[in-house]
Scaffold this motif. Sequence first.
Motif, PDB file in Angstrom:
ATOM      1  N   ALA A  30      60.313  33.756  23.219  1.00 52.04           N
ATOM      2  CA  ALA A  30      59.926  32.760  22.214  1.00 52.04           C
ATOM      3  C   ALA A  30      59.546  33.436  20.904  1.00 52.04           C
ATOM      4  CB  ALA A  30      58.777  31.903  22.726  1.00 52.04           C
ATOM      5  N   MET A  31      58.801  34.527  20.993  1.00 51.90           N
ATOM      6  CA  MET A  31      58.379  35.204  19.771  1.00 51.90           C
ATOM      7  C   MET A  31      59.572  35.851  19.048  1.00 51.90           C
ATOM      8  SD  MET A  31      55.349  34.241  19.717  1.00 51.90           S
ATOM      9  CE  MET A  31      54.952  35.030  18.188  1.00 51.90           C
ATOM     10  N   VAL A  32      60.533  36.356  19.796  1.00 54.24           N
ATOM     11  CA  VAL A  32      61.756  36.880  19.179  1.00 54.24           C
ATOM     12  C   VAL A  32      62.506  35.742  18.485  1.00 54.24           C
ATOM     13  CG1 VAL A  32      64.043  37.870  19.662  1.00 54.24           C
ATOM     14  CG2 VAL A  32      61.991  38.851  20.711  1.00 54.24           C
ATOM     15  N   SER A  33      62.552  34.605  19.145  1.00 55.47           N
ATOM     16  CA  SER A  33      63.213  33.433  18.581  1.00 55.47           C
ATOM     17  C   SER A  33      62.502  32.970  17.310  1.00 55.47           C
ATOM     18  CB  SER A  33      63.244  32.320  19.624  1.00 55.47           C
ATOM     19  OG  SER A  33      64.070  31.284  19.218  1.00 55.47           O
ATOM     20  N   VAL A  34      61.180  33.006  17.319  1.00 51.42           N
ATOM     21  CA  VAL A  34      60.401  32.638  16.123  1.00 51.42           C
ATOM     22  C   VAL A  34      60.785  33.558  14.966  1.00 51.42           C
ATOM     23  CG1 VAL A  34      58.068  32.714  15.139  1.00 51.42           C
ATOM     24  CG2 VAL A  34      58.467  31.569  17.319  1.00 51.42           C
ATOM     25  N   TRP A  35      60.871  34.839  15.254  1.00 52.58           N
ATOM     26  CA  TRP A  35      61.223  35.823  14.234  1.00 52.58           C
ATOM     27  C   TRP A  35      62.608  35.520  13.654  1.00 52.58           C
ATOM     28  CZ3 TRP A  35      58.768  39.315  11.473  1.00 52.58           C
ATOM     29  CH2 TRP A  35      59.501  40.279  10.796  1.00 52.58           C
ATOM     30  N   ARG A  36      63.552  35.238  14.545  1.00 59.10           N
ATOM     31  CA  ARG A  36      64.933  34.978  14.100  1.00 59.10           C
ATOM     32  C   ARG A  36      65.070  33.648  13.366  1.00 59.10           C
ATOM     33  NH1 ARG A  36      67.640  36.962  19.667  1.00 59.10           N
ATOM     34  NH2 ARG A  36      67.614  39.180  19.204  1.00 59.10           N
ATOM     35  N   LYS A  37      64.300  32.649  13.773  1.00 61.32           N
ATOM     36  CA  LYS A  37      64.418  31.314  13.194  1.00 61.32           C
ATOM     37  C   LYS A  37      63.423  31.059  12.065  1.00 61.32           C
ATOM     38  CE  LYS A  37      65.991  29.224  17.515  1.00 61.32           C
ATOM     39  NZ  LYS A  37      65.729  28.174  18.498  1.00 61.32           N
ATOM     40  N   ALA A  38      62.648  32.055  11.690  1.00 63.77           N
ATOM     41  CA  ALA A  38      61.606  31.877  10.674  1.00 63.77           C
ATOM     42  C   ALA A  38      62.115  31.200   9.398  1.00 63.77           C
ATOM     43  CB  ALA A  38      60.948  33.210  10.352  1.00 63.77           C
ATOM     44  N   PRO A  39      63.307  31.545   8.906  1.00 68.23           N
ATOM     45  CA  PRO A  39      63.770  30.867   7.679  1.00 68.23           C
ATOM     46  C   PRO A  39      63.995  29.356   7.860  1.00 68.23           C
ATOM     47  CG  PRO A  39      65.044  32.870   8.070  1.00 68.23           C
ATOM     48  CD  PRO A  39      64.202  32.641   9.286  1.00 68.23           C
ATOM     49  N   SER A  40      64.186  28.918   9.091  1.00 64.21           N
ATOM     50  CA  SER A  40      64.443  27.493   9.315  1.00 64.21           C
ATOM     51  C   SER A  40      63.152  26.688   9.512  1.00 64.21           C
ATOM     52  CB  SER A  40      65.353  27.296  10.528  1.00 64.21           C
ATOM     53  OG  SER A  40      64.674  27.640  11.712  1.00 64.21           O
ATOM     54  N   PHE A  41      61.987  27.370   9.531  1.00 64.51           N
ATOM     55  CA  PHE A  41      60.722  26.656   9.712  1.00 64.51           C
ATOM     56  C   PHE A  41      60.443  25.781   8.498  1.00 64.51           C
ATOM     57  CE2 PHE A  41      56.102  26.525   8.915  1.00 64.51           C
ATOM     58  CZ  PHE A  41      55.759  25.692   9.967  1.00 64.51           C
ATOM     59  N   ASN A  47      53.353  21.738  12.247  1.00 64.63           N
ATOM     60  CA  ASN A  47      52.428  22.855  12.127  1.00 64.63           C
ATOM     61  C   ASN A  47      53.118  24.082  12.736  1.00 64.63           C
ATOM     62  OD1 ASN A  47      50.059  24.228  11.741  1.00 64.63           O
ATOM     63  ND2 ASN A  47      48.817  22.737  12.864  1.00 64.63           N
ATOM     64  N   VAL A  48      52.820  25.273  12.264  1.00 63.08           N
ATOM     65  CA  VAL A  48      53.477  26.462  12.794  1.00 63.08           C
ATOM     66  C   VAL A  48      53.219  26.616  14.294  1.00 63.08           C
ATOM     67  CG1 VAL A  48      51.653  28.150  12.266  1.00 63.08           C
ATOM     68  CG2 VAL A  48      54.019  28.881  12.348  1.00 63.08           C
ATOM     69  N   SER A  49      52.008  26.316  14.743  1.00 67.37           N
ATOM     70  CA  SER A  49      51.716  26.448  16.174  1.00 67.37           C
ATOM     71  C   SER A  49      52.531  25.444  16.984  1.00 67.37           C
ATOM     72  CB  SER A  49      50.225  26.273  16.450  1.00 67.37           C
ATOM     73  OG  SER A  49      49.783  25.013  16.018  1.00 67.37           O
ATOM     74  N   THR A  50      52.667  24.238  16.477  1.00 65.32           N
ATOM     75  CA  THR A  50      53.485  23.228  17.167  1.00 65.32           C
ATOM     76  C   THR A  50      54.928  23.709  17.271  1.00 65.32           C
ATOM     77  OG1 THR A  50      52.067  21.501  16.257  1.00 65.32           O
ATOM     78  CG2 THR A  50      54.217  20.811  17.111  1.00 65.32           C
ATOM     79  N   TRP A  51      55.438  24.260  16.194  1.00 74.45           N
ATOM     80  CA  TRP A  51      56.813  24.768  16.156  1.00 74.45           C
ATOM     81  C   TRP A  51      56.999  25.879  17.191  1.00 74.45           C
ATOM     82  CZ3 TRP A  51      58.783  29.424  13.552  1.00 74.45           C
ATOM     83  CH2 TRP A  51      60.174  29.453  13.452  1.00 74.45           C
ATOM     84  N   ILE A  52      56.060  26.811  17.256  1.00 78.06           N
ATOM     85  CA  ILE A  52      56.163  27.937  18.192  1.00 78.06           C
ATOM     86  C   ILE A  52      56.083  27.454  19.640  1.00 78.06           C
ATOM     87  CG2 ILE A  52      54.981  30.025  19.010  1.00 78.06           C
ATOM     88  CD1 ILE A  52      54.288  30.579  16.037  1.00 78.06           C
ATOM     89  N   PHE A  53      55.137  26.565  19.929  1.00 78.79           N
ATOM     90  CA  PHE A  53      54.993  26.068  21.305  1.00 78.79           C
ATOM     91  C   PHE A  53      56.204  25.222  21.717  1.00 78.79           C
ATOM     92  CE2 PHE A  53      50.587  27.229  20.482  1.00 78.79           C
ATOM     93  CZ  PHE A  53      50.270  27.865  21.665  1.00 78.79           C
ATOM     94  N   THR A  54      56.805  24.542  20.765  1.00 79.94           N
ATOM     95  CA  THR A  54      58.024  23.770  21.064  1.00 79.94           C
ATOM     96  C   THR A  54      59.166  24.707  21.426  1.00 79.94           C
ATOM     97  OG1 THR A  54      57.324  21.985  19.598  1.00 79.94           O
ATOM     98  CG2 THR A  54      59.672  22.086  20.150  1.00 79.94           C
ATOM     99  N   ILE A  55      59.297  25.801  20.699  1.00 77.28           N
ATOM    100  CA  ILE A  55      60.332  26.800  21.024  1.00 77.28           C
ATOM    101  C   ILE A  55      60.106  27.323  22.438  1.00 77.28           C
ATOM    102  CG2 ILE A  55      61.131  29.146  20.493  1.00 77.28           C
ATOM    103  CD1 ILE A  55      60.730  28.443  17.507  1.00 77.28           C
ATOM    104  N   ASN A  58      60.968  24.686  25.066  1.00 73.77           N
ATOM    105  CA  ASN A  58      62.417  24.526  25.189  1.00 73.77           C
ATOM    106  C   ASN A  58      63.064  25.696  25.928  1.00 73.77           C
ATOM    107  OD1 ASN A  58      62.246  22.085  23.848  1.00 73.77           O
ATOM    108  ND2 ASN A  58      62.845  22.923  21.874  1.00 73.77           N
ATOM    109  N   LEU A  59      62.573  26.894  25.671  1.00 74.18           N
ATOM    110  CA  LEU A  59      63.093  28.060  26.404  1.00 74.18           C
ATOM    111  C   LEU A  59      62.799  27.929  27.896  1.00 74.18           C
ATOM    112  CD1 LEU A  59      62.168  30.963  23.970  1.00 74.18           C
ATOM    113  CD2 LEU A  59      64.481  30.244  24.619  1.00 74.18           C
ATOM    114  N   ARG A  60      61.596  27.444  28.219  1.00 68.88           N
ATOM    115  CA  ARG A  60      61.225  27.230  29.622  1.00 68.88           C
ATOM    116  C   ARG A  60      62.152  26.204  30.266  1.00 68.88           C
ATOM    117  NH1 ARG A  60      58.123  23.611  32.558  1.00 68.88           N
ATOM    118  NH2 ARG A  60      57.073  24.516  34.351  1.00 68.88           N
ATOM    119  N   ALA A  61      62.384  25.096  29.569  1.00 61.83           N
ATOM    120  CA  ALA A  61      63.265  24.048  30.101  1.00 61.83           C
ATOM    121  C   ALA A  61      64.677  24.592  30.304  1.00 61.83           C
ATOM    122  CB  ALA A  61      63.286  22.848  29.164  1.00 61.83           C
ATOM    123  N   ASP A  62      65.162  25.346  29.325  1.00 58.70           N
ATOM    124  CA  ASP A  62      66.500  25.946  29.454  1.00 58.70           C
ATOM    125  C   ASP A  62      66.561  26.886  30.659  1.00 58.70           C
ATOM    126  OD1 ASP A  62      67.293  24.598  27.179  1.00 58.70           O
ATOM    127  OD2 ASP A  62      67.110  26.364  25.859  1.00 58.70           O
TER     128      ASP A  62
END
Length: 162
Positions: A30-41, A47-55, A58-62
Amino acid sequence: LFKHFAPRVKSYLVRLGTAEGLAEELAQEAMVSVWRKAPSFDASRANVSTWIFTIARNLRADHFRRVGNRASADTDELDGDAMPDDLPQPDDLLLTRQREAGVRDAIARLPAEQAHVLRLSFYEEQPHSQIAETLGLPLGTVKSRVRLAVRHLRRLLDGYEP
């Protein structure tokens, strides 16, 4: 960012019923994904925390979708009714979902201002000082609302058995 959110994301995933080792892997992913997707935030959408926890969610569900599909193909490898050790047992998942539903119902019965600060404090793990600043409230008011909300939740959940 990693130091602050990675342990919280891992804890969140464990609370969702994810095994400790898998939660660690998913939190890192998730943290790697946050780093890669940072420009799309987009701060106007979440909220940034909501965005991170959603990622992370979703990774868990996948992951469980992939494992679920593969598990049906791997049933020959399982001994009898044994479940893989890293997956929660179905009865544990059911109990967890019932408890979560009970807590959600109890939170819905709280006064709106108490429910709001409780969500910010416990689900988004914001410090009381940040909540006070965000909501434009005195710090003592935020602390009182959290304390009252927790006390009210205890009364609502006292004796609750799913």
